[in-house]
Design an enzyme around this catalytic site. Structure first.
Site, PDB file in Angstrom:
ATOM      1  N   ARG A 146      -4.135   0.748  -2.570  1.00  0.00           N
ATOM      2  CA  ARG A 146      -3.374  -0.679  -2.390  1.00  0.00           C
ATOM      3  C   ARG A 146      -2.782  -1.056  -3.836  1.00  0.00           C
ATOM      4  NH1 ARG A 146      -7.733  -0.607   0.645  1.00  0.00           N
ATOM      5  NH2 ARG A 146      -7.494  -1.129   3.132  1.00  0.00           N
TER       6      ARG A 146
ATOM      7  N   HIS B 217       4.844   0.204   0.789  1.00  0.00           N
ATOM      8  CA  HIS B 217       5.264  -0.462   1.892  1.00  0.00           C
ATOM      9  C   HIS B 217       4.218  -1.748   2.150  1.00  0.00           C
ATOM     10  CE1 HIS B 217       2.809   2.805   3.500  1.00  0.00           C
ATOM     11  NE2 HIS B 217       2.448   1.782   4.463  1.00  0.00           N
TER      12      HIS B 217
ATOM     13  N   HIS C  28       0.227   5.866   0.882  1.00  0.00           N
ATOM     14  CA  HIS C  28      -0.562   6.744   1.520  1.00  0.00           C
ATOM     15  C   HIS C  28      -0.479   8.110   0.557  1.00  0.00           C
ATOM     16  CE1 HIS C  28      -1.627   3.870   4.444  1.00  0.00           C
ATOM     17  NE2 HIS C  28      -0.037   3.963   4.892  1.00  0.00           N
TER      18      HIS C  28
ATOM     19  N   GLU D 161       3.235   7.297   8.812  1.00  0.00           N
ATOM     20  CA  GLU D 161       3.163   6.348   9.823  1.00  0.00           C
ATOM     21  C   GLU D 161       4.579   6.155  10.353  1.00  0.00           C
ATOM     22  OE1 GLU D 161       0.510   3.921   7.839  1.00  0.00           O
ATOM     23  OE2 GLU D 161       2.012   2.292   7.779  1.00  0.00           O
TER      24      GLU D 161
ATOM     25  N   GLN E 272       1.023  -1.163   0.038  1.00  0.00           N
ATOM     26  CA  GLN E 272       0.159   0.132   0.071  1.00  0.00           C
ATOM     27  C   GLN E 272       0.843   1.138  -0.007  1.00  0.00           C
ATOM     28  OE1 GLN E 272      -1.394   0.781   4.557  1.00  0.00           O
ATOM     29  NE2 GLN E 272      -1.850  -1.437   3.866  1.00  0.00           N
TER      30      GLN E 272
END
EC number: 5.3.1.8
Length: 383
Positions: free
Chosen positions: A270, A251, A94, A129, A92
């Site tokens: 994804r 990642h 972001h 993240e 995926q």
């Protein structure tokens, strides 16, 4: 200071044993993937005063501090988790903040329901993240150099992979990575499933550096994400090491137990290793097609014993204290909100004694000290 009662999410990829082992309880036999700590509306932590979402909504400046509210609004801008991967998560990426706002506004204009399976943007926020390993932790992070990826694929000796090998050798870095990922995700599904089956058999036969990809293929047979995974850096974190995942970096987490912290968002695009929707055109708009080192982070020690995982964003700041037996109490008082999470030993936070997996919320400005013998992670913001 509020002791938190936290929800464990039973996603299929979760380990059946890692979180129970940390908490010192018997496994249920069901996967336990993530334990959420914070005020995410999907599973807010509960306290003796009520759900953390309601506590913050009733008095945001009192709970979060004036500076945090001014910078991030009347909400806790991060979500802290314990993550236990027993099988690979989806591959995926972001969006950055501008991309998230554009994508969210576009899908709102087109009146795509937020819960629709083909919706990409659940909110208008980005989702950087950080994952910090509590055990050995395997993952994929960022693109390999194209020549390195070509060599990895070529050694499988699968005829249908040779065009991808040639593409990786023939073009400049960004164009090569873009063309190969596009071709993988756009290929005929039946033909690609056959290619993945052949590649998986070769990975099993070769072993060594190919073992992680054989395991990925075992969980996701025929998925083009198995080949896409081989374009990425494989990394094994040792306990205490971390990875920061910024916008546009592909990642996947493969196996292990860690502490994860992220900006409060559900925006995920994804690339594979999933039965869920893959929006190839939007994905290609978001992915950063550049080879990079995965950038393993090790904490930077401050004079007071705090070990900080430095990141380039303000929505969260993660650090830890490793407290030897008999250590003096540390004053952790801040003008920003905090969550303190014990991961080893026994730690006293204010009037609360925390065992591994237990946590507290500390409102902004409230006096907070920790002592005992063990490890405690501290999550807050930069305001």
């Amino acid at each position: 200071m509020d002791r938190l009662q936290n929800t464990v999410r039973p996603y299929a990829w979760g380990s059946t044993t890692a979180i129970p082992r940390l908490l010192g309880v018997e496994p249920t036999g069901e996967p336990q993937a993530e334990m959420w700590m914070g005020a995410h509306p999907g599973a807010p932590s509960r306290t003796a005063r009520g759900p953390l979402t309601e506590i913050i909504d009733e008095a945001p400046e009192k709970e979060l501090g004036a500076a945090a509210v001014a910078k991030f609004g009347p909400r806790l801008p991060f979500l802290l988790k314990i993550l236990a991967a027993g099988a690979p998560l989806s591959l995926q990426v972001h969006p950055n903040l501008e991309q998230a706002r554009e994508g969210y506004e576009d899908e709102e204009r087109r009146e795509i329901p937020v819960g629709a399976p083909h919706r990409n943007y659940k909110d208008a926020n980005h989702k950087p993240e950080l994952i910090c390993a509590l055990t050995e932790f395997d993952g994929l992070c960022g693109f390999r150099a194209p020549d390195e990826a070509a060599d990895l694929l070529a050694a499988l000796d699968v005829d249908s992979l040779k065009p991808y090998v040639d593409l990786l050798h023939a073009h400049p870095e960004e164009a090569a990575l873009r063309e190969v990922l596009t071709a993988l995700l756009s290929a005929d599904r039946d033909e690609m499933a056959h290619t993945v089956t052949e590649a998986a058999a070769a990975c099993t036969r070769l072993g060594g550096a190919y073992t992680p990809y054989a395991d990925i293929a075992h969980h996701y047979p025929g998925d083009p994400g198995v080949i896409a995974a081989m374009l990425l850096n494989y990394v094994r974190l040792q306990p205490g090491e971390a990875l920061f995942l910024g916008a546009g970096v592909p990642h996947a987490y493969l196996n292990g137990l860690g502490v994860e912290i992220m900006a409060n968002s559900d925006n995920v695009l994804r690339c594979g290793l999933t039965p869920k929707h893959v929006d190839v055109p939007e994905l290609l708009r978001i992915v950063r097609f550049e080879a990079s080192d995965p950038g393993v982070l090790r904490p930077e020690a401050a004079p007071d014993g705090e070990e900080v995982y430095a990141t380039p964003i303000d929505e969260f700041r993660l650090s830890r204290y490793v407290l030897p037996d008999g250590a003096a109490s540390h004053d952790l008082t801040l003008t920003t909100p905090q969550i303190l999470l014990c991961t080893a030993g026994s730690v006293r936070a204010g009037e609360h004694v925390l065992a591994p997996g237990e946590s507290v919320f500390v409102p902004a400005g409230e006096q907070a000290g920790v002592s005992g013998a063990g490890s405690v992670f501290r999550a807050t913001v930069v305001a």
